[in-house]
Design a protein around this motif. Structure first.
Motif, PDB file in Angstrom:
ATOM      1  N   TYR A  97     -38.544 -12.413 -38.720  1.00  0.00           N
ATOM      2  CA  TYR A  97     -37.316 -13.180 -38.946  1.00  0.00           C
ATOM      3  C   TYR A  97     -37.308 -14.526 -38.227  1.00  0.00           C
ATOM      4  CZ  TYR A  97     -34.604  -9.730 -41.556  1.00  0.00           C
ATOM      5  OH  TYR A  97     -34.129  -8.895 -42.530  1.00  0.00           O
ATOM      6  N   ALA A 102     -37.088 -17.875 -40.404  1.00  0.00           N
ATOM      7  CA  ALA A 102     -36.226 -18.981 -39.974  1.00  0.00           C
ATOM      8  C   ALA A 102     -36.962 -20.311 -40.046  1.00  0.00           C
ATOM      9  CB  ALA A 102     -35.740 -18.738 -38.541  1.00  0.00           C
ATOM     10  N   PRO A 142     -31.184  -7.354 -43.488  1.00  0.00           N
ATOM     11  CA  PRO A 142     -30.371  -8.564 -43.640  1.00  0.00           C
ATOM     12  C   PRO A 142     -31.161  -9.634 -44.396  1.00  0.00           C
ATOM     13  CG  PRO A 142     -30.471  -7.853 -41.336  1.00  0.00           C
ATOM     14  CD  PRO A 142     -31.509  -7.087 -42.082  1.00  0.00           C
ATOM     15  N   ALA A 146     -28.657 -13.450 -43.536  1.00  0.00           N
ATOM     16  CA  ALA A 146     -29.551 -13.688 -42.388  1.00  0.00           C
ATOM     17  C   ALA A 146     -29.533 -15.173 -42.038  1.00  0.00           C
ATOM     18  CB  ALA A 146     -30.969 -13.254 -42.720  1.00  0.00           C
ATOM     19  N   LEU A 147     -30.017 -15.499 -40.863  1.00  0.00           N
ATOM     20  CA  LEU A 147     -30.138 -16.885 -40.379  1.00  0.00           C
ATOM     21  C   LEU A 147     -28.782 -17.575 -40.270  1.00  0.00           C
ATOM     22  CD1 LEU A 147     -33.299 -18.077 -42.363  1.00  0.00           C
ATOM     23  CD2 LEU A 147     -33.169 -16.656 -40.322  1.00  0.00           C
ATOM     24  N   LYS A 148     -27.741 -16.791 -40.064  1.00  0.00           N
ATOM     25  CA  LYS A 148     -26.416 -17.370 -39.818  1.00  0.00           C
ATOM     26  C   LYS A 148     -26.092 -17.230 -38.320  1.00  0.00           C
ATOM     27  CE  LYS A 148     -24.592 -17.456 -44.302  1.00  0.00           C
ATOM     28  NZ  LYS A 148     -25.830 -17.733 -45.042  1.00  0.00           N
ATOM     29  N   ASP A 149     -24.980 -17.835 -37.923  1.00  0.00           N
ATOM     30  CA  ASP A 149     -24.642 -17.793 -36.499  1.00  0.00           C
ATOM     31  C   ASP A 149     -24.381 -16.384 -35.990  1.00  0.00           C
ATOM     32  OD1 ASP A 149     -25.019 -20.378 -35.908  1.00  0.00           O
ATOM     33  OD2 ASP A 149     -22.927 -20.989 -36.104  1.00  0.00           O
ATOM     34  N   THR A 150     -23.778 -15.565 -36.865  1.00  0.00           N
ATOM     35  CA  THR A 150     -23.511 -14.194 -36.438  1.00  0.00           C
ATOM     36  C   THR A 150     -24.369 -13.242 -37.261  1.00  0.00           C
ATOM     37  OG1 THR A 150     -21.663 -14.221 -37.960  1.00  0.00           O
ATOM     38  CG2 THR A 150     -21.157 -14.563 -35.640  1.00  0.00           C
ATOM     39  N   PRO A 151     -24.691 -12.090 -36.704  1.00  0.00           N
ATOM     40  CA  PRO A 151     -25.565 -11.154 -37.410  1.00  0.00           C
ATOM     41  C   PRO A 151     -24.970 -10.755 -38.762  1.00  0.00           C
ATOM     42  CG  PRO A 151     -25.199 -10.457 -35.149  1.00  0.00           C
ATOM     43  CD  PRO A 151     -24.262 -11.585 -35.398  1.00  0.00           C
ATOM     44  N   GLY A 152     -25.824 -10.734 -39.752  1.00  0.00           N
ATOM     45  CA  GLY A 152     -25.333 -10.499 -41.109  1.00  0.00           C
ATOM     46  C   GLY A 152     -25.448  -9.054 -41.539  1.00  0.00           C
TER      47      GLY A 152
END
Lengths: 468, 1126
Positions: A97, A102, A142, A146-152
């Motif tokens: 990830y 990312a 995810p 994914a790759l967002k500020d909060t876990p997806g």
């Protein structure tokens, strides 16, 4: 006079206070590290991370479970018996990830910003392959969030594969458009568009195969990598271990974890070698002699164990580049997909392509890969000696066995074993276990930090959704 | 800056303004009633006014007074004040007598200023320099061990000059700087311990979490204990709050010696001491079974689960010398010309194979011998009424117990000078130059570690033949090969021509591997004091601490840690510049109120740099360490800079009421470069403390039992600065640290033309300092004319906003970030007593016990279940919510609700929750105590220091691994069972003993191991359990069984000192005294710990505790010392 002194003192103090900010400001920026990097440099890193993921610890582990290899020492003895825990996967998940997905996504963003669609397409293929691999190994994962500020959230495995197909479609469109070639920064294909497009199709074939969409898999395989020259490889160039560009198998076996991994047989007869090692000999027939292919993947001359993965002069030597997606795999997908969609002649042709490939690739004296004919698969034929087995069953089994023995050390055989319910029948290593492992465990790091991890946490023997 | 600050110092100045015009001049001299010598620093004040002065070093003063009708007040700490009417006199001769109710004890505060201990509202421990010296420790830090309650010293290893961790009142931060601030003569100095992970990780004291390699020094070791006059340990927040974000872990204030003599006499002294160091304890190893597995001898196995040595025939081994034999492997030629050939492995028919020799070796001791310490110091000091000087030259050479290449050589020069330039202007310069050279040896989790290879070596292999030339079966000769128990011939092949020893032979390693450090350090402080008016003075103190550490780490070709060899050559430089400008004023507001105030401005700049290169893959294996003896692609240069700046304004007000209540308030406003740009820029650290000498109440004043009583209470806030550079997300080179598969295998983009990744650690622009708030209360009592003293202190503190890298779900594209996320609390109690049990003219016996306990708990951890500090997959030391910091974390056996083992079908325990880790130990002691006894008989002094640590958990990872390898002593057991029992007694694999082993002649069965019942009937614990099963702490087995709940009592120090200072000596030799001393250091250890030393810790200066994994052993010493004073 005295008061003047005091005023002066006060004034000086005031100056100091005013100077405070000036004194400390600007020193919070690290003078040792950049805050950005060019997209093509980041592509190199993303490709290396993807290459390491696909030829490093996880394929070693799944290779033990696929009975290519034998966990011989320390923790690897545990893996041999399917003893594993969630934190065994932290590192690989992080590589997948954070250092691959990312980074690939950032490459795409940066490429898009300067309208470099070729680089965008390359980034998309890199992303598709890692996302597909993650879904293969862990099931629901995810992706859309994914790759967002909060876990997806964890997406359904099938939807990740669907998204991967969409991404690859976009890549196929983007790649031929304008853009500046990353050149040597692209360590897989040096920016060659046709190679990337073919690889994108081969990957599409792979992920259609994994969701058992055999018709589409066949269609894509035909558009996929058309020759060995088009293989996607991670180049390993080192001549010694610890060179930081040595084949990870070589480095692991001969240096970093000397003695952990072998290809010996069971304790009773270590010299017999792993199941795969034995299988080469068991398959010898009038048209087939697998010795040279076996000797490419395995060796008895490394002085580590009686049988070892070939770190001396074969597939895992220090400067052996590792395959990520290949012509061989594409043809194997085509063969199986055609066989499963009722095109036995087409499947046989593809199988014979594989055999021709073997003849060229493993050319030592005695190697023999004559073309099979449909008669060889008829009941009682050369490769159909099991009573009651139809020719189609024999053909599929032969294709899968061929693929199993041709892709030692890669993920695909483990994926195939799980998808086909272990059709080729590799033995379980731990009799107390219900099956061979069916997935990788969700890593401890994600369990600790992402509240969306599926509950209950699936165990090692729970099939992933597309396989169940 | 903040309003509060402005107000606070506006306040200070407000009361300074009552300045009067003056007319006539008076003068005089104040002397001590006891000694008749002049008393310096006595305050002379016109009663009821601000008009006053203080006496000079000779006790003299002059003062202008307005009217002859006033009264002069003479006061000094520790003396009874006197009042004298001026009455037109112009000269005064005053004699002050000591205050018996007040111990004349001057202590040094956080700012390096003096104060009276009895007026402090906080607990402050003072250790005299002489006590540090007499401990026999060459390092100031370890010399502090056991001397004061609430201070825990943990050494990293017994190597000379090795670092040690100082923890005061428990751990209060997780990742930031963990060490107390060290202030020498008012100047903050470095106590870094820069490990292999570099200057950014070490962060001036945060320490290294490296689990293998060498142990570097703590830089405080550079200070020569002989130069120290006193060492003050400021434990609580209130005492140290004036240092703001650098004080959360306490402050240690060191005052170096000053020359002193009013009569111009020169003092010359010379001390020499010689100590012998010995290995203290070693893990016990078995010597009954040879190399191999399955009860069969094997010549190359890593394990010692082989044949029974006693059953061998004896005599020389049967070498395979026949070149046509299938197991002929060539031979090694040793230095003496003898040859070593392969030895046939054992078989079922002959378990010994060709191994006949029954000799065994003590692998735990063979890498070690006796070490020694030679310590010399000469000093010259003296002075006159206006100036003092102190000059010292010292050298301490310590040779470690490892047979070679382990030593520490420190040379120190100190020059301290001060002079009263005019009546109002005083200047002092304290400076020191230090040169330290050391050779360090490998330890820990490191295939080149001395003990890792050493303790794993089979008992039947002689490590002393560690070099030979290998001749392969074709006759090719490979020169100068490492021989080890796993590769006895030094085998190599044409295809891979480097011999792989598996683990380094420790003797080869000590002979060939090098790790050297050379430090040049300068410490300097310039202090200028100007008395603006009698009640106001201005002090400016500038200091610099700068050092360069030139290191090289050399692993020659064939080192197990890196077969192709490696060299790292680097220079580490750290420079700290500090300036304090302080204005101080004192006044009295009426007869019963005294007021002192100060305002200070502090700037501090610290810059560390590290420049060097690592090169691997030597071309010429015989070359001395040269970076260019490698392919150019194998060289990685590096350079790093870490810069931090802090600016602060502070103020302190001391209020004395009725000569019995003392209140102190401090406030510091601070800005620092490490705070996030989005965080607010200034942080305020306030503190208040109060002391009430209730024994001065009328009721108690004439009491004969209680001579002194003081109640104190304080509250303060201190902080920890964030580690530099956490505020942004950076890009990093995709090097082996990033592209790593977790097993040592890695890639480096540098080999592919370079490549960068966005760091997987996310920047945090909101990062702010950690804050620790502490309440402290205490009671100081003295009885029977100060013959017995009791000090009680209780405290509770809470660190909020502790910074830690919190794991981020990797699916977000980052794996971690740093956040102000954790909360840690400490509660504790410290008691110390001091009593003269016997006190006669000739003989005295003083006994001084101390006791402390601390309860630490991580109460908030940002939702993370646990944070790995460092350690291993099987056992790590972590921050875990609701557990003490550093909790040991690992796997354990599963238990049923009734406490019995949850067993498998064969009756063996199973892993709990499929091997999920949990808290399995608490490495923080339940309580600690020290007992110091001093006996004096005329010139003879005997000092005995014992300390005890109760109830602490240590992971004996060494033993856990040795169970796997079969060398642990517990594995020498054999068990014989009857045929009937053997037919049902199961092994871990489910086989029975009867099927797995051959019967003895009488039909019984003997196996190596023991019978145990885990609650489901007897089972046989043999190799299948210990090596292949869950019976080890190394491969598959749980960590918990190797956690030892430990107590230990240490006879830390016994010193016998004889002072010869009779007049005849001086007359005959001009030597005024000769001191002879014998010190035994670390003489005896009573403990239930089975490893090297429960005080050891693999990662030294860090928050990690209780990890013992092939740590090098500690030492005990006997030191003889002689000191001449002229």
């Amino acid at each position: 006079m005295k008061n003047l002194k005091h005023l002066l003192l006060l004034g000086t103090m005031g100056l100091f206070i005013g100077g405070c900010n000036k004194l400390v400001n600007g020193y919070d920026i690290n003078p040792n590290a950049p805050q950005d990097a060019p997209a093509d440099q980041q592509l190199t890193a993303a490709e290396l991370a993807e290459g390491l993921f696909m030829s490093g610890e996880m394929p070693r582990l799944t290779g033990i479970w696929a009975d290519f290899f034998t966990g011989a020492d320390r923790q690897y003895q545990g893996f041999e018996l399917y003893n594993t825990s969630a934190n065994d996967y932290d590192n690989a998940w992080g590589t997948a990830y954070a250092t691959t997905l990312a980074q690939a996504r950032l490459v795409e963003t940066k490429a898009q910003a300067v309208n470099n669609l070729r680089l965008l397409g390359i980034g998309q293929v890199v992303e598709a392959q890692i996302a597909g691999s993650i879904a293969d190994l862990w099931g629901d994962v995810p992706y859309s969030e994914a790759l967002k500020d909060t876990p997806g959230k964890f997406d359904a495995q099938a939807s990740v594969f669907a998204a991967v197909q969409t991404l690859l479609d976009q890549a196929v469109v983007n790649l031929p458009k304008n853009g500046i070639s990353p050149g040597a920064r692209d360590i897989f294909y040096q920016g060659t568009v046709t190679s990337w497009v073919a690889a994108a199709h081969s990957l599409k074939a792979r992920y259609f195969l994994h969701v058992k969409n055999y018709a589409q898999a066949a269609t894509e395989a035909k558009l996929g990598i058309a020759s060995k020259a088009g293989d996607m490889l991670i180049p390993y160039n080192a001549t010694t271990a610890n060179g930081k560009d040595a084949n990870p198998y070589y480095d692991f076996i001969t240096s970093s974890r000397y003695g952990y991994l072998s290809a010996e047989g069971p304790a009773a007869n270590p010299a017999a070698g792993s199941y795969a090692y034995q299988l080469y000999a068991m398959r010898a027939n009038a048209k087939t002699n697998e010795t040279s292919r076996r000797n490419y993947f395995y060796t008895t001359a490394s002085n580590i164990y009686l049988v070892d993965p070939n770190v001396v002069n074969g597939a895992f030597k220090s400067n052996a580049s590792a395959p990520l997606v290949t012509y061989y795999e594409t043809q194997a997908i085509l063969a199986e997909a055609l066989a499963r969609t009722g095109d036995a002649p087409g499947a046989l042709a593809a199988l014979n392509n594989l055999r021709a490939y073997n003849a060229v690739t493993y050319p030592a004296a005695g190697a023999r890969y004559l073309d099979y004919t449909s008669a060889d698969f008829a009941a009682g034929g050369l490769v159909n000696t099991v009573s009651g087995q139809t020719s189609d069953q024999a053909l599929i089994k032969e294709i899968l066995t061929e693929k199993y023995l041709g892709m030692v050390g890669q993920f695909e055989p483990f994926n195939d074993l799980r998808r086909t319910n272990n059709l080729i029948g590799i033995p379980k290593k731990n009799n107390a276990s219900p099956d061979i492992p069916q997935r990788l465990l969700y890593p401890q790091s994600e369990l600790d930090t992402n509240p969306n991890v599926p509950k209950p946490i699936p165990n090692l023997f729970a099939k992933t959704p597309v396989n169940s | 800056m903040k309003k509060t600050l402005l107000m606070s110092f506006a306040l200070v100045f407000a009361f300074l303004n009552g300045v009067l015009a003056q007319t006539s001049t008076i003068s005089g001299r104040v002397t001590d009633q006891k000694t008749s010598e002049g008393l310096p620093g006595v305050t002379v004040l016109v009663k009821g006014t601000n008009n006053g002065t203080s006496t000079n070093p000779d006790g003299a003063f002059t003062l202008s007074v307005l009217s002859p009708s006033g009264t002069l007040v003479f006061s000094s700490v520790g003396y009874i004040s006197q009042e004298r009417a001026i009455g037109g006199n112009s000269t005064f001769a005053i004699t002050l007598s000591p205050d018996v109710k007040q111990l004349n004890e001057v202590v040094v505060t956080a700012l390096g200023l003096t104060a009276n201990r009895d007026q402090l509202g906080t607990a402050q421990a003072t250790v005299k320099g002489a006590a540090l010296v007499s401990s026999g420790e060459t390092s100031v830090i370890t010399a502090l061990s056991g001397k004061t309650p609430g201070v825990l010293i943990t050494r990293t290893s017994g190597d000379p000059g090795a670092s040690a961790n100082i923890q005061i009142r428990g751990a209060s931060t997780i990742t930031g700087n963990l060490q107390p601030l060290i202030v020498v003569d008012g100047i903050p100095v470095y106590n870094s311990s820069v490990g292999d992970d570099g200057i950014l990780s070490s962060n001036g004291g945060a320490g290294s979490n490296v689990v293998g390699g060498v142990v570097q020094a703590s830089r405080l070791n550079d200070i020569n204990p002989d130069d120290i006059a006193t060492m003050e340990v400021l434990k609580g927040a209130a005492a140290s709050a004036i240092w703001g974000t650098r004080a959360a872990n306490g402050v240690i204030v060191i005052t170096t010696k000053k020359g002193a003599s009013a009569n111009g006499k020169l003092n010359v002294s010379y001390r020499s001491s010689y100590g012998v160091d010995q290995i203290n304890r070693t893990p016990s190893l078995q010597t009954k079974f040879g190399q191999g597995v399955g009860g069969l001898y094997s010549n190359t196995s890593s394990a010692s689960w082989g044949d029974r040595i006693a059953d061998r025939t004896g005599g020389p081994d049967m070498y395979v010398t026949d070149a046509t034999a299938s197991n002929y492997l060539g031979y090694a030629t040793l230095a003496d010309g003898s040859r070593v050939y392969n030895i046939a492995n054992g078989t079922a028919a002959n378990p010994h194979g060709g191994k006949n020799n029954q000799t065994t070796y003590d692998q735990a001791r063979s890498p070690f011998t006796k070490g020694y310490t030679w310590d010399n110091i000469a000093t010259i000091s003296g002075g006159d009424t206006r100036s003092n000087f102190y000059v010292s030259l010292g050298n301490t050479y310590q040779k470690g117990i490892a047979i070679n290449h382990s030593d520490n050589d420190r040379t120190t020069v100190r020059i301290n000078v001060d002079r009263q330039l005019t009546d109002k202007f005083r200047v002092s310069v304290n400076s020191s130059y230090i040169r330290t050279r050391s050779n360090r040896i490998q330890q820990g989790s490191n295939v080149s570690g001395i003990y890792l290879g050493g303790l794993r070596t089979s008992p039947d292999y002689d490590n002393s033949h560690f070099i030979g030339d290998f001749t392969d079966p074709s006759g090719n000769i490979f020169l100068d090969r490492q021989l080890s128990y796993r590769n006895k011939l030094g085998r190599a092949t044409a295809a891979s021509p480097i011999t792989n020893a598996g683990y380094d032979n420790p003797l080869w390693n000590l002979d060939r591997v090098r790790n050297e450090s050379r430090v040049n350090r300068f410490l300097g402080a310039l202090e200028m004091t100007y008395d603006v008016t009698p009640w106001l003075n201005i002090l400016n103190r500038s200091g610099v601490d700068t050092y360069t550490d030139n290191r090289y780490a050399f692993l020659p070709v064939g080192s197990s840690a890196l077969l192709t060899g490696s060299l790292t050559q680097e220079a580490i430089q750290e420079t700290q510049v500090n300036n304090d400008l302080i204005a101080r004023a004192h006044t009295s507001l009426g007869p019963n109120v005294t007021l002192t105030g100060l305002v200070g401005y502090n700037i501090n700049a610290r810059r560390s740099s590290q420049v060097g290169a690592t090169a691997t893959g030597f071309i010429n294996p015989f070359s001395p360490p040269q970076l260019n003896n490698t392919p150019s692609t194998n060289r990685s240069p590096f350079n790093l800079i870490v810069e931090q700046r802090t600016a602060a304004l502070y103020s302190q007000v001391d209020l004395g009421l009725f000569n019995q209540v003392y209140l102190t308030g401090t406030v510091r406003g601070e800005q620092a470069s490490t705070f996030g740009p989005q965080a607010k820029s200034t942080f305020i650290y306030p503190a208040v403390s109060g002391a009430w000498q209730f024994s001065k109440l009328g009721l108690l004043a004439d009491n004969h039992l209680l001579s002194f009583g003081k109640l104190r209470a304080s509250f303060g806030i201190v902080g920890v600065q964030p580690t530099p550079y956490l505020t942004q997300t950076y890009y990093t080179s995709a090097s082996s640290g990033t592209l790593s598969d977790g097993w040592g295998t890695s890639l480096d983009a540098a080999n592919y033309g370079g490549g960068f990744v966005r760091s997987t650690s996310k920047g945090n622009p909101f990062i702010r300092p950690e804050r620790k708030a502490e309440f402290e209360g205490g009671l100081d009592l003295r009885f029977l004319q100060n013959r017995i003293g009791v000090t009680l202190t209780g405290y509770t503190n809470k660190t909020t906003d502790a910074i830690l890298p919190i794991p981020v779900a990797a699916s977000t594209g980052y794996t971690s970030t740093n956040a102000n996320a954790a909360t840690i609390t400490n509660k504790g109690l410290e008691i110390s007593l001091d009593g003269d049990v016997v006190k006669t003219a000739g003989f005295s016996w003083n006994i001084a016990p101390n006791f402390s306990l601390n309860r630490n708990k991580v109460t908030e951890l940002a939702g993370a279940a646990s944070i790995n500090l460092t350690g291993f997959n099987s056992v790590s030391s972590r921050a875990v919510k609701d557990y003490p910091l550093g909790a040991l974390w690992g796997t354990a056996f599963a238990f049923n609700e009734n406490g019995s083992y949850n067993t498998d079908a064969n009756g063996f325990p199973k892993l709990a929750d499929n091997g999920t880790a949990r808290v399995i130990g608490n490495p923080n002691p339940q309580w600690r105590g020290g007992l110091n006894n001093t006996f004096r008989y005329h010139g003879l002094t005997l000092n005995v220091l014992i300390d005890h640590v109760h109830g602490t958990d240590v992971w004996n990872g060494t033993k856990g691994a040795l169970y796997y390898f079969g060398t642990a002593d517990e594995l020498s057991n054999e068990t014989t069972v009857s045929a009937a029992q053997a037919s049902t007694l199961k092994l871990y694999t489910g086989q029975t003993v009867a099927t797995a082993y051959k019967p003895n002649n009488d039909g019984s069965f003997t196996f190596r191991g023991k019978v145990q019942n885990f609650g489901s009937g007897d089972v046989a614990l043999d190799e299948k359990w210990y090596r292949n099963g869950l019976g080890n702490g190394f491969s598959g087995g749980p960590g918990a069984p190797f956690i030892e709940h430990v107590y230990y009592t240490r006879l830390r120090e016994v010193t016998l000192n004889y002072s010869l200072n009779q007049p005849w000596l001086r007359n005959a030799t001009k030597v005024s005294s000769i001191d002879l001393a014998v010190t035994g250091r670390n003489l005896y250890l009573w403990t239930n710990y089975t490893g090297v030393d429960p005080e050891t810790n693999l990662t030294g200066v860090s928050n990690v505790r209780g990890i013992d994994y092939f740590n090098n052993p500690s030492t005990r010493s006997l030191i003889f010392s002689i000191k001449f004073t002229y």
